[in-house]
Design a protein around this motif. Sequence first.
Motif: not given
Length: 278
Positions: A209-214, A216-226
Amino acid sequence: MMKMTWGLALSAGSALGMANAGIIERLEEEGLRPNAIAASSMGAIIGSLYALGLPTSVFRTLAKEINLTNIVRASKRPFLGGLHGGALRQRLEEHLEPYIGNATIGDCVIPFYCVAGRVKEPIRWERIIQEQFGDYVNACIEPYVFPPETPLLAAILASSAIPVVFSPVTIGKDSFVDICNFGAIPVRELREHAHPDIIIATHTMPAYDKLKRISPRFLRDWLDFNARMLQEGAEGADLIITPKPAAPSFRFDKFAAFMQAGRKAADEAMPKIRQLLK
């Protein structure tokens, strides 16, 4: 009347996956031993020792031996072929070989299903900035359950070879990596191979959660996919035990604390476990 069977699906989670040891220890104290175990990554390391018939006291012994400095070594050819090659090699075999030796998966006294990712095509991690990267990774890596004749130590090292961090592990003609977030809770594999009446799973994957907040968009998309793939992988479990993190997921020196977190989570779930297995 046929006796009801139940299986235990042990999840990945780096150091947090050590909580699986506390969960198993607590179940064993209650006389609750599964008819089958499926496991991934750290869950596979913990689950394989138990499935092989070793006492749960082995977990306490390992807790005194393992720390972050003595479980990794530099790869001889880091990042060979790009990030897919991994920067490090595991040293876990030095700690596990005295317990496992030359045993195969088929030697386990509890049927054991070790899950890893078979590499169909090396992942080009630079593509993570592109859309639909998750679908691309799924096309490169497929879930794989090792057959009984596979050396147990090789299988669990392959299952815990975290992409980018560790080099892939070669067994026979194939190479394997940790299936990570997109297959970390092997409920589906346990159901397909052991067909238990009841499945109790563990969820020891860290939250980002903390990592997602900081990020970039592409990494948030990857974490959401996971996260979506993790949820899909857990579907079909009758109960999921979720320990609270006792420390960051890279703190391998906190084995005892993670074990205690697993024990506490199993204790809290015990009324439901007894109800399912009565």
